[in-house]
Motif scaffolding. Structure first.
Motif, short mmCIF file in Angstrom:
data_model
loop_
_atom_site.label_atom_id
_atom_site.label_comp_id
_atom_site.label_asym_id
_atom_site.label_seq_id
_atom_site.Cartn_x
_atom_site.Cartn_y
_atom_site.Cartn_z
N THR A 145 0.85 -1.18 0.00
CA THR A 145 0.00 0.00 0.00
C THR A 145 0.89 1.24 0.00
O THR A 145 1.81 1.35 0.80
CB THR A 145 -0.92 0.04 1.25
N GLN A 146 0.63 2.13 -0.91
CA GLN A 146 1.47 3.32 -1.04
C GLN A 146 1.24 4.27 0.14
O GLN A 146 0.12 4.47 0.60
CB GLN A 146 1.15 4.04 -2.34
N ASP A 147 2.34 4.84 0.60
CA ASP A 147 2.28 5.78 1.71
C ASP A 147 1.40 6.98 1.39
O ASP A 147 0.72 7.51 2.27
CB ASP A 147 3.68 6.27 2.08
N LEU A 148 1.40 7.40 0.15
CA LEU A 148 0.59 8.53 -0.27
C LEU A 148 -0.90 8.23 -0.08
O LEU A 148 -1.66 9.10 0.37
CB LEU A 148 0.88 8.88 -1.73
N HIS A 149 -1.31 7.01 -0.38
CA HIS A 149 -2.71 6.61 -0.20
C HIS A 149 -3.07 6.63 1.29
O HIS A 149 -4.13 7.14 1.66
CB HIS A 149 -2.94 5.22 -0.79
N ILE A 150 -2.20 6.11 2.12
CA ILE A 150 -2.45 6.10 3.56
C ILE A 150 -2.51 7.53 4.09
O ILE A 150 -3.39 7.86 4.89
CB ILE A 150 -1.37 5.28 4.30
N ALA A 151 -1.63 8.39 3.63
CA ALA A 151 -1.62 9.78 4.06
C ALA A 151 -2.92 10.48 3.67
O ALA A 151 -3.47 11.28 4.45
CB ALA A 151 -0.42 10.52 3.47
N GLU A 152 -3.42 10.20 2.49
CA GLU A 152 -4.68 10.80 2.04
C GLU A 152 -5.85 10.32 2.90
O GLU A 152 -6.71 11.12 3.27
CB GLU A 152 -4.92 10.46 0.56
N LEU A 153 -5.86 9.04 3.23
CA LEU A 153 -6.92 8.52 4.11
C LEU A 153 -6.86 9.19 5.48
O LEU A 153 -7.89 9.57 6.05
CB LEU A 153 -6.78 7.01 4.27
N LYS A 154 -5.65 9.34 6.01
CA LYS A 154 -5.49 9.99 7.31
C LYS A 154 -5.93 11.45 7.27
O LYS A 154 -6.52 11.96 8.22
CB LYS A 154 -4.04 9.88 7.79
N LYS A 155 -5.66 12.11 6.15
CA LYS A 155 -6.06 13.50 6.00
C LYS A 155 -7.59 13.61 5.99
O LYS A 155 -8.16 14.48 6.65
CB LYS A 155 -5.49 14.07 4.70
N GLN A 156 -8.25 12.71 5.28
CA GLN A 156 -9.71 12.70 5.25
C GLN A 156 -10.27 12.43 6.64
O GLN A 156 -11.24 13.07 7.07
CB GLN A 156 -10.21 11.62 4.29
N LYS A 157 -9.64 11.51 7.34
CA LYS A 157 -10.07 11.17 8.70
C LYS A 157 -9.94 12.38 9.62
O LYS A 157 -10.86 12.66 10.41
CB LYS A 157 -9.23 10.00 9.21
N LEU A 158 -8.84 13.10 9.52
CA LEU A 158 -8.63 14.28 10.35
C LEU A 158 -9.66 15.37 10.02
O LEU A 158 -10.20 16.01 10.93
CB LEU A 158 -7.21 14.83 10.15
N GLN A 159 -9.95 15.56 8.75
CA GLN A 159 -10.94 16.56 8.36
C GLN A 159 -12.31 16.22 8.94
O GLN A 159 -13.03 17.11 9.40
CB GLN A 159 -11.01 16.68 6.84
N LEU A 160 -12.67 14.95 8.91
CA LEU A 160 -13.94 14.52 9.50
C LEU A 160 -13.95 14.77 11.00
O LEU A 160 -14.94 15.27 11.55
CB LEU A 160 -14.20 13.04 9.23
N LYS A 161 -12.84 14.45 11.66
CA LYS A 161 -12.75 14.66 13.11
C LYS A 161 -12.89 16.14 13.44
O LYS A 161 -13.58 16.50 14.40
CB LYS A 161 -11.41 14.11 13.61
N GLN A 162 -12.26 16.99 12.67
CA GLN A 162 -12.36 18.43 12.90
C GLN A 162 -13.79 18.92 12.70
O GLN A 162 -14.30 19.75 13.46
CB GLN A 162 -11.40 19.19 11.98
N GLU A 163 -14.47 18.41 11.69
CA GLU A 163 -15.86 18.79 11.43
C GLU A 163 -16.76 18.31 12.57
O GLU A 163 -17.64 19.04 13.03
CB GLU A 163 -16.32 18.19 10.10
N ILE A 164 -16.53 17.10 13.06
CA ILE A 164 -17.31 16.57 14.18
C ILE A 164 -17.11 17.46 15.42
O ILE A 164 -18.08 17.83 16.09
CB ILE A 164 -16.92 15.10 14.49
N THR A 165 -15.87 17.80 15.69
CA THR A 165 -15.55 18.66 16.84
C THR A 165 -16.20 20.03 16.69
O THR A 165 -16.77 20.56 17.64
CB THR A 165 -14.03 18.80 16.99
#
Length: 54
Positions: free
Chosen positions: A30-50
């Motif tokens: 699995t490419q690191d770039l793909h994992i980084a993009e998933l983590k970025k999406q996850k963080l954006q969701l967490k910020q929106e929830i907060t």
């Protein structure tokens, strides 16, 4: 859509992304770039929830 149902939907998406990140990190090749993009999406969701929970 009510705020509480929207928050629940965001929390579900966040949880699904968490599982996807974990699976991607365990999968060889699995490419690191793909994992980084998933983590970025996850963080954006967490910020929106907060933001909406405040």
């Amino acid at each position: 859509m009510s705020l509480s149902s929207h928050l629940e939907q965001l929390k579900k998406k966040h949880s699904n992304l968490s599982a996807e990140v974990e699976a991607a990190q365990r999968a060889p090749g699995t490419q690191d770039l793909h994992i980084a993009e998933l983590k970025k999406q996850k963080l954006q969701l967490k910020q929106e929830i907060t933001r909406l929970s405040s």
